[in-house]
Design a protein around this motif. Structure first.
Motif, PDB file in Angstrom:
ATOM      1  N   TYR A 244       0.829  -1.202   0.000  1.00  0.00           N
ATOM      2  CA  TYR A 244       0.000   0.000   0.000  1.00  0.00           C
ATOM      3  C   TYR A 244       0.866   1.256   0.000  1.00  0.00           C
ATOM      4  O   TYR A 244       2.057   1.209   0.320  1.00  0.00           O
ATOM      5  CB  TYR A 244      -0.926   0.023   1.234  1.00  0.00           C
ATOM      6  N   MET A 245       0.239   2.356  -0.372  1.00  0.00           N
ATOM      7  CA  MET A 245       0.897   3.659  -0.352  1.00  0.00           C
ATOM      8  C   MET A 245      -0.067   4.627   0.329  1.00  0.00           C
ATOM      9  O   MET A 245      -1.267   4.629   0.024  1.00  0.00           O
ATOM     10  CB  MET A 245       1.149   4.087  -1.805  1.00  0.00           C
ATOM     11  N   ILE A 246       0.451   5.422   1.244  1.00  0.00           N
ATOM     12  CA  ILE A 246      -0.384   6.404   1.933  1.00  0.00           C
ATOM     13  C   ILE A 246       0.092   7.794   1.540  1.00  0.00           C
ATOM     14  O   ILE A 246       1.282   8.106   1.632  1.00  0.00           O
ATOM     15  CB  ILE A 246      -0.274   6.225   3.465  1.00  0.00           C
ATOM     16  N   VAL A 247      -0.827   8.607   1.093  1.00  0.00           N
ATOM     17  CA  VAL A 247      -0.513   9.997   0.787  1.00  0.00           C
ATOM     18  C   VAL A 247      -1.153  10.856   1.872  1.00  0.00           C
ATOM     19  O   VAL A 247      -2.375  10.876   2.015  1.00  0.00           O
ATOM     20  CB  VAL A 247      -1.042  10.403  -0.607  1.00  0.00           C
ATOM     21  N   GLY A 248      -0.313  11.503   2.665  1.00  0.00           N
ATOM     22  CA  GLY A 248      -0.811  12.366   3.746  1.00  0.00           C
ATOM     23  C   GLY A 248      -0.648  13.818   3.351  1.00  0.00           C
ATOM     24  O   GLY A 248       0.419  14.227   2.889  1.00  0.00           O
ATOM     25  N   ILE A 249      -1.707  14.558   3.514  1.00  0.00           N
ATOM     26  CA  ILE A 249      -1.648  15.969   3.115  1.00  0.00           C
ATOM     27  C   ILE A 249      -2.177  16.851   4.242  1.00  0.00           C
ATOM     28  O   ILE A 249      -3.222  16.563   4.825  1.00  0.00           O
ATOM     29  CB  ILE A 249      -2.385  16.197   1.767  1.00  0.00           C
ATOM     30  N   GLY A 250      -1.400  17.851   4.558  1.00  0.00           N
ATOM     31  CA  GLY A 250      -1.821  18.828   5.561  1.00  0.00           C
ATOM     32  C   GLY A 250      -2.033  20.160   4.864  1.00  0.00           C
ATOM     33  O   GLY A 250      -1.162  20.611   4.105  1.00  0.00           O
ATOM     34  N   ILE A 251      -3.184  20.771   5.087  1.00  0.00           N
ATOM     35  CA  ILE A 251      -3.465  22.073   4.457  1.00  0.00           C
ATOM     36  C   ILE A 251      -3.809  23.063   5.562  1.00  0.00           C
ATOM     37  O   ILE A 251      -4.677  22.792   6.409  1.00  0.00           O
ATOM     38  CB  ILE A 251      -4.635  21.990   3.442  1.00  0.00           C
TER      39      ILE A 251
END
Ligand code: BTN
Length: 250
Positions: free
Chosen positions: A133-140
């Motif tokens: 799996y791949m996790i893309v974490g994004i903080g805005i």
């Protein structure tokens, strides 16, 4: 974030098909990872938090995200789309949304920071388990009014630019839709990234594992690597962001 309202207005088919919401959590990336290790997690599952206490940034840094910001992690299968261009998509998607839906003049800094002027409005951390799996974490940074003295010169929020308060669920809906269209559609991400950056042609101070230099940014390779020209005229591709610090004053 009001999850019922969020799900109701979400127009995607894949991203956000399963939503796990936390009012307060250590890190959405950590939670996504725990879930992926324990269960067969569907591609597109998202983990979203109103507040993170131990948000993770790149290079082992901390990511501070108090209430009023968006902290989101998205799970992907680790398949052929997880290539060297894959980390560029979410940054381009967000820059497009900020420009099109919010009239905020966002641009991308290699590989996937989103800046307003020389300050960062969003950071992205991709973490995965190869072939799983791949996790893309994004903080805005959305509705944050003020930043601590350590980051006030390098961070900015949608509210600090416009003076307005924004719906986090609406922003998340716009972002997921744009990201889905880019990633699963026919977009040329190489071209899209170039259209949303201000780096190309600029002379920029960089530091690679502590070694400082001034380089000229000459392009983006087809694989998504940053092409630079050194002071002696030699050229090279920057492939990894780890240990790399690129000055945002360009
Ligand atoms: C960076 O340092 O630029 C990357 C910051 C990534 C922050 C996001 S917030 C949601 C997700 N959960 C984390 O712990 N980190 C990422």
């Amino acid at each position: 974030m009001n999850i019922a309202e969020f799900k109701e207005g979400l127009q995607t088919k894949i991203l956000g098909n399963t939503v796990t919401h936390f009012e307060r959590i250590d890190s959405t990336n950590t939670q996504a990872k725990v879930h992926c290790e324990a269960h067969d997690t569907q591609e597109g599952s998202i983990f979203v938090a109103d507040k993170q206490d131990q948000g993770k940034g790149t290079d082992g840094n901390r990511w501070t995200s108090g209430e009023g910001n968006l902290s989101l992690s998205i799970v992907f299968r680790y398949d052929e789309k997880v290539n060297t261009l894959f980390p560029l998509y979410p940054a381009v998607a967000l820059a497009k949304v900020l420009r099109q839906n919010y009239q905020i003049d966002a641009h991308v800094k290699w590989p996937n920071d989103v800046l307003i002027g020389n300050k960062k409005i969003s950071g992205i951390l991709c973490e995965g388990s190869p072939n799983k799996y791949m996790i893309v974490g994004i903080g805005i940074n959305v509705n944050q009014d003020a930043f601590s003295k350590e980051i006030k010169d390098i961070a900015i929020s949608m509210k600090s630019i416009t003076g307005e308060t924004f719906s986090i669920s609406t922003l998340c809906q716009h972002f997921l839709l744009e990201y889905e269209n880019l990633l699963y559609g026919t977009a040329n991400i190489h071209q899209e990234w170039i259209e949303h950056t201000e780096m190309i042609g600029k002379s920029i101070a960089i530091s690679q594992n502590g070694n400082k230099s001034n380089v000229k940014i000459i392009g983006l390779s087809q694989e998504g690597f940053l092409q630079i020209e050194n002071a002696d005229g030699s050229t090279e591709n920057l492939m990894a962001r780890s240990g790399l610090d690129i000055d945002t004053n360009y």
